[in-house]
Design an enzyme around this catalytic site. Structure first.
Site, PDB file in Angstrom:
ATOM      1  NE  ARG A  73       0.238   1.159   3.466  1.00  0.00           N
ATOM      2  CZ  ARG A  73       1.179   2.017   3.733  1.00  0.00           C
ATOM      3  NH1 ARG A  73       2.453   1.633   3.759  1.00  0.00           N
ATOM      4  NH2 ARG A  73       0.943   3.280   3.982  1.00  0.00           N
ATOM      5  N   GLY A  74       0.278   2.407  -0.022  1.00  0.00           N
ATOM      6  CA  GLY A  74       1.061   3.625  -0.193  1.00  0.00           C
ATOM      7  C   GLY A  74       1.112   3.936  -1.687  1.00  0.00           C
ATOM      8  CB  ALA A  75       0.319   7.042  -3.539  1.00  0.00           C
ATOM      9  NE  ARG A  87      -6.086   0.931  -1.562  1.00  0.00           N
ATOM     10  CZ  ARG A  87      -5.421   1.441  -0.528  1.00  0.00           C
ATOM     11  NH1 ARG A  87      -4.130   1.195  -0.377  1.00  0.00           N
ATOM     12  NH2 ARG A  87      -6.036   2.209   0.343  1.00  0.00           N
ATOM     13  CD  GLN A 125      -3.000   2.432   7.026  1.00  0.00           C
ATOM     14  OE1 GLN A 125      -3.581   2.813   8.049  1.00  0.00           O
ATOM     15  NE2 GLN A 125      -3.612   2.360   5.858  1.00  0.00           N
ATOM     16  CG  ASP A 154      -3.011   8.179  -0.824  1.00  0.00           C
ATOM     17  OD1 ASP A 154      -3.033   8.714   0.300  1.00  0.00           O
ATOM     18  OD2 ASP A 154      -2.590   7.029  -1.032  1.00  0.00           O
ATOM     19  CG  ASN A 156      -2.136  11.498   3.297  1.00  0.00           C
ATOM     20  OD1 ASN A 156      -1.669  10.599   2.596  1.00  0.00           O
ATOM     21  ND2 ASN A 156      -1.758  11.670   4.550  1.00  0.00           N
ATOM     22  CE  LYS A 157      -5.041   5.580   4.725  1.00  0.00           C
ATOM     23  NZ  LYS A 157      -6.003   4.772   3.945  1.00  0.00           N
TER      24      LYS A 157
HETATM   25  O1  MRU Z   1      -4.407   3.233   2.428  1.00  0.00           O
HETATM   26  P1  MRU Z   1      -2.922   3.398   2.330  1.00  0.00           P
HETATM   27  O2  MRU Z   1      -2.168   2.764   3.440  1.00  0.00           O
HETATM   28  O3  MRU Z   1      -2.415   2.979   0.952  1.00  0.00           O
HETATM   29  O4  MRU Z   1      -2.692   4.972   2.441  1.00  0.00           O
HETATM   30  C1  MRU Z   1      -1.400   5.491   2.385  1.00  0.00           C
HETATM   31  C2  MRU Z   1      -1.333   6.951   2.575  1.00  0.00           C
HETATM   32  O5  MRU Z   1      -2.333   7.605   2.783  1.00  0.00           O
HETATM   33  C3  MRU Z   1      -0.005   7.598   2.399  1.00  0.00           C
HETATM   34  O6  MRU Z   1       0.120   8.732   3.212  1.00  0.00           O
HETATM   35  C4  MRU Z   1       0.160   8.035   0.939  1.00  0.00           C
HETATM   36  O7  MRU Z   1      -0.071   6.949   0.089  1.00  0.00           O
HETATM   37  C5  MRU Z   1       1.503   8.584   0.662  1.00  0.00           C
HETATM   38  S1  MRU Z   1       2.721   7.332   0.634  1.00  0.00           S
HETATM   39  C6  MRU Z   1       4.227   7.986   0.283  1.00  0.00           C
END
Ligand code: MRU
Length: 366
Positions: free
Chosen positions: A53-55, A90, A203, A244, A254-255
């Protein structure tokens, strides 16, 4: 980054030369597991079910998914099909679409016989580029941390609050929000990180805290609701988060929960920075609140929480009544007016259309 003394990226090509190994993040911090993925369906599952996960890492994983499909069937129909399959996994992180578009743009003009090799080469290039972009973000972010450190008493740590995991585990290496933190700590600059637990999937508690502990960065885990209080008591010098998808006008998706941190930061004059590589900018979107699709995830992520029991079993427990429904929007949008600066690989931009175009003038024509 190192795990127990060994350097790991979060994803790499298996020694067979075609399948993909990746760190399965679902088990962290309790267990470090590596999975071998050999099919596009496996790649789609790994993204959808958040093994990765993470963009930025979602984008790189998808790029390898395209390569696996090209090895099986390099036709145009197959290229379009794998784009659709992986794009549906996603919806919010724009790096997924960016990486799929980049792969298709490279492969489409080539004869079918050359597509598999070119796909693996392009996926590796996207992975390597991610590492370089994050290093550059780290250098620009370090300059900001140094400026704040210079205003503090000698030896006093710069207190940084971060949300979710925009760390090494969200990218191929270094992370975005964490890159300046790791560089500061390597340079001996005293930093201390307040880690938001980041409900519902935690996370922060599971991943960011594990990264900080592994790299010897002083840190403290806090519940998501504590940030505003700490800011009121001058315990936070700056916020750094990832994103994201950031719009051409500087709105930051973002999250879930990031927006509330930005509001509290504004009210307390705490600088609120967002670290992002340019593939996270969606140049086609102006108004983040209205235009960015927000992923709705399973109710179970809210009602059930993962953890490790005293006997060592990694399991889920229910925290709400069986009959209570839950809502789970996974992201929110922080309007540009609440963002102090966007730390990109080319420098720190104002969160505005002009600010971004100053750093990325080639996008003006787009
Ligand atoms: O749902 P996730 O864990 O994929 O969400 C991740 C985030 O929100 C991060 O802050 C974002 O992807 C930036 S990662 C460098």
């Amino acid at each position: 980054m190192k795990v127990a003394g060994t350097h790991y990226r979060t994803i790499w090509l298996n020694e067979d030369g075609w399948s993909v190994d990746l760190i399965d993040q679902r088990w962290l911090p309790h267990d470090f597991r590596v999975e071998n993925v050999r099919t596009v369906e496996g790649i789609a599952t790994a993204i959808r079910d958040m093994w990765v996960r993470g963009a930025p890492l979602i984008g790189v994983t998808a790029a390898y998914g395209v390569a696996i499909r090209m090895r099986e069937d390099p036709s145009d129909a197959s290229l379009d099909g794998v784009w659709e399959t992986l794009h549906a996994t996603r919806p919010t992180a724009i790096n997924l679409r960016w990486a799929l578009d980049a792969m298709r743009a490279t492969l489409r003009p080539l004869p079918e016989s050359e597509r598999a090799a070119a796909a693996y080469a392009r996926a590796a290039e996207i992975a390597d580029e991610d590492v370089e972009l994050n290093r550059a973000i780290g250098r620009h972010g370090l300059a900001i941390i140094k400026e704040i450190a210079a205003r503090k008493k000698p030896g006093e740590p710069v207190n940084i609050l971060t949300h979710c995991n925009a760390g090494w585990l969200a990218t191929v290496d270094y992370g975005t929000a964490t890159a300046p933190i790791y560089l500061s700590s390597e340079e001996g600059l005293p930093v201390h990180v307040y880690v938001d637990e980041t409900r519902p999937r935690n996370q922060g508690a599971h991943l960011t805290a594990w990264e900080m502990a592994g790299h010897g960065v002083p840190h403290t885990l806090i519940v998501d609701n504590a940030g505003g209080h700490l800011m009121q008591h001058d315990m936070i010098d700056m916020v750094i988060v990832g994103t994201d998808r950031t719009t051409a006008h500087g709105d930051v998706c973002n999250k879930i929960g990031t927006y509330l941190k930005a509001l509290a930061a504004k009210d307390n004059s705490v600088p609120f920075y967002v670290a992002l590589p340019s593939p996270t900018i969606d140049w086609t979107v102006r108004d983040g609140v209205k235009e960015i699709p927000i992923e709705e995830r399973s109710e179970d992520e809210v009602s059930l929480v993962w953890g490790r029991t005293e006997s060592g079993e990694i399991t889920q427990v229910r925290i709400s009544p069986e009959m209570t429904p839950a809502a789970n929007p996974a992201f929110d949008v922080t309007p540009a007016r609440l963002v102090t600066g966007l730390i990109t690989e080319r420098g720190v931009a104002k969160a505005s259309a002009d600010g971004l175009l100053d750093l990325f003038p080639e996008k003006a024509a787009a």
